[in-house]
Design a protein around this motif. Structure first.
Motif, mmCIF file in Angstrom:
data_model
loop_
_atom_site.group_PDB
_atom_site.id
_atom_site.type_symbol
_atom_site.label_atom_id
_atom_site.label_comp_id
_atom_site.label_asym_id
_atom_site.label_seq_id
_atom_site.Cartn_x
_atom_site.Cartn_y
_atom_site.Cartn_z
ATOM 1 N N TYR A 26 48.106 32.424 51.931
ATOM 2 C CA TYR A 26 48.631 32.221 50.578
ATOM 3 C C TYR A 26 49.824 33.135 50.361
ATOM 4 N N ASN B 245 38.937 32.951 47.381
ATOM 5 C CA ASN B 245 39.874 33.188 46.291
ATOM 6 C C ASN B 245 39.642 34.603 45.762
ATOM 7 N N PRO B 246 40.635 35.497 45.880
ATOM 8 C CA PRO B 246 40.413 36.894 45.481
ATOM 9 C C PRO B 246 40.168 37.071 43.987
ATOM 10 N N SER B 247 40.581 36.102 43.177
ATOM 11 C CA SER B 247 40.429 36.265 41.731
ATOM 12 C C SER B 247 39.024 35.959 41.237
ATOM 13 N N ASP B 248 38.410 34.893 41.761
ATOM 14 C CA ASP B 248 37.084 34.525 41.260
ATOM 15 C C ASP B 248 35.988 34.512 42.322
#
Length: 350
Positions: free
Chosen positions: A206, A153-156
């Motif tokens: 995604y 997950n690139p965000s977290d």
């Protein structure tokens, strides 16, 4: 010779004029360079007792011309018990970067003599290696873990591991913070009773708020129809959308099996399905159609038919001659389609 296009299903040579061997592969983009890595099958002739010759990587600036960067995970020729020995059934390397530990983490699927499948995990400080084994012979969640994909997950920075629970269902499992094990939290998807109906070879991507999984049926090296599904969450539930291959009358995903999907980082909406054409020439005694392959696998694995593995014999496939089928996805609403192109160019996409 310089390439200026992608030609699906044709022999692909590297910048030295050698056949590319990066099967069951993926692409990772690092500091402006594309790296394509996968199984090295250059020595895997039938009867050689060589299943693999390590994991090979190539580098490119344009996705057309690939420079051989060598074996980033070489075979272990000295220890016959090593999962890296050439006789071991090593498949589908996947490498993800952990921004917290600053390590590249590689998982390998190793099929065992009893047909169960276990995982080996390696880490490196640099993508091109050297890689060090940190875990081997593991059964994630106590399961026999087959074909798989891994996504961060690139965000977290949280990582997920999609794998085929062999001959049963698809699993999405959370990885530990260091990406070298599973936490124990998982979900199950696409349950089926037996091959050829069980889904394998998951490829995640995604797009526009949806997580996509492209999977194949289970017919060994013989190609079968792909299936695309989507969900708003990593753990699903997934909605099955259907076969992405448009006009594929052979039911063979254009004679290939998708191994990963690569989102071009410099394009608005270019998602490339990377697939292997494992079988490029017919071996007498092997299936010639998907329907024949599916029927054989059903007879072998269907519990209602006795599950007799001796029902039909499959002759070895010469994977030293395997090719690649790369195609761009076309989207219509949620559905992701793959149209056949004899030739296509990255520059044709915004």
């Amino acid at each position: 010779m310089t390439n200026n296009s992608i030609k699906p299903g044709q022999v692909w040579l590297d910048t030295e004029g050698k056949r590319i061997h990066s099967h069951g592969g993926s692409i990772i983009y690092i500091d402006g360079t594309f790296y394509w890595y996968g199984e090295n099958k250059e020595k895997s002739k039938p009867g050689s007792n060589i299943w693999h010759w390590g994991v090979r990587a190539y580098a490119s600036q344009d996705l057309y011309n690939w420079e051989d960067k060598g074996l980033i995970i070489p075979p272990n020729l000295e220890d016959e018990s090593s999962p890296l020995h050439p006789s071991k059934f090593l498949d589908r390397p996947h490498i993800i970067y952990n921004r917290f530990t600053k390590k590249y983490v590689c998982w390998l699927k190793i099929m065992q003599p009893d047909a169960s499948q276990k995982s080996t995990v390696l880490v490196a400080d640099d993508f091109l290696g050297p890689y060090t084994i940190v875990k081997e012979g593991i059964k994630p969640l106590g399961m026999s873990a087959g074909d798989f994909d891994m996504v961060v997950n690139p965000s977290d920075g949280k990582a997920y591991y999609y794998f085929e629970r062999v001959h049963s269902e698809m699993i999405c499992a959370d990885l530990t913070d260091d990406y070298t094990d599973v936490t124990g939290y998982y979900s199950t998807h696409f349950p089926q009773s037996h091959p050829p109906y069980v889904r394998e070879a998951p490829a995640h991507f995604y797009r526009d708020g949806l997580h996509y999984l492209v999977t194949s049926g289970t017919t060994g090296y013989f190609p079968n129809p792909s299936e695309v599904a989507c969900s708003s969450l990593y753990h699903g539930p997934f909605e099955v959308l259907g076969n992405p291959h448009v006009g594929d009358a052979t039911n063979t995903s254009f004679g290939s099996q998708i191994c990963s999907v690569f989102k071009h980082p410099l394009k608005k909406d270019l998602y490339i399905a990377l697939a292997d054409r494992w079988v490029t020439e017919h071996t007498p005694g092997n299936p010639t159609t998907y329907e024949e392959a599916a029927e054989r696998f059903d007879r072998i694995f269907n519990p209602k038919k006795g599950m007799d593995p001796t029902v039909d014999h499959f002759n070895p496939v010469d994977t030293t001659k395997s090719d690649f089928v790369w195609l761009p996805f076309r989207f219509d609403g949620k559905m992701a389609y793959l149209d056949w192109h004899d030739e296509w160019r990255i520059e044709d996409y915004e």
